[in-house]
Design an enzyme around this catalytic site. Structure first.
Site, PDB file in Angstrom:
ATOM      1  N   GLY A 145      24.631  11.565 -14.195  1.00  0.00           N
ATOM      2  CA  GLY A 145      23.643  12.330 -13.463  1.00  0.00           C
ATOM      3  C   GLY A 145      22.362  12.520 -14.302  1.00  0.00           C
ATOM      4  O   GLY A 145      22.360  12.006 -15.537  1.00  0.00           O
ATOM      5  N   CYS A 146      21.282  12.975 -13.591  1.00  0.00           N
ATOM      6  CA  CYS A 146      20.163  13.116 -14.249  1.00  0.00           C
ATOM      7  C   CYS A 146      20.193  14.157 -15.380  1.00  0.00           C
ATOM      8  O   CYS A 146      19.545  13.686 -16.470  1.00  0.00           O
ATOM      9  CB  CYS A 146      18.969  13.375 -13.121  1.00  0.00           C
ATOM     10  SG  CYS A 146      19.376  14.938 -12.150  1.00  0.00           S
TER      11      CYS A 146
END
Length: 157
Positions: free
Chosen positions: A128-129
């Protein structure tokens, strides 16, 4: 030529994947899936792809997707786990959701940490970011011994 499929093409990640893959010289995007948009031309669902493809969006068909060399699961969190189990013989699945990030048998797809494991991996979980930003920021500090204890990060979109 790599044959690719995208499950969840209607969303942001799926749409961007479609755009990138349609313009990649070594990829043939063969299947695009969205339960809500099945039967519609992809360029109608994603007008930015007008002129790039004549693909029609289909419903999920595990048999058809398993003919792809790689299947991207660009679905909301919670949906990819069941879909991946419906693709037991798929050559390569890349899960863009959070469903498989810590699942046994899946390689965490952060190149900076798992480069060797990613080569030839059949199941890849995209990080994920927030996790990527935190790991890349703190990684050098941990490696240098500057950070040795627990870390608390507060982040917001």
């Amino acid at each position: 030529m790599i044959r690719a499929g995208i499950v969840g093409v209607r969303g942001y990640v799926g749409g961007e994947l479609a755009r990138w893959l349609l313009q990649h010289p070594d990829v043939n995007l063969e299947a695009v899936v969205s339960r809500r948009e099945a039967g519609r031309p992809l360029s109608e669902v994603l007008p930015g792809l007008l002129g790039l493809t004549d693909l029609t969006v289909s419903e999920f068909d595990g048999g058809a997707l398993q003919r792809c060399d790689v299947v991207f699961l660009a679905t909301p969190h919670g949906a990819a786990e069941a879909l991946a189990s419906d693709l037991p013989d798929a050559k390569c699945i890349i899960d863009c959701s959070a469903d498989h990030r810590h699942a046994p048998g899946w390689v965490y797809g952060q190149v900076e940490h798992n480069r060797e494991q990613l080569f030839g991996a059949a199941r890849i979980a995209v990080p994920g970011c927030f996790a990527t930003a935190i790991e890349l920021a703190l990684g050098p500090l941990v490696a240098a011994g500057v950070v040795t204890g627990p870390v608390c990060v507060s982040a917001a979109p």
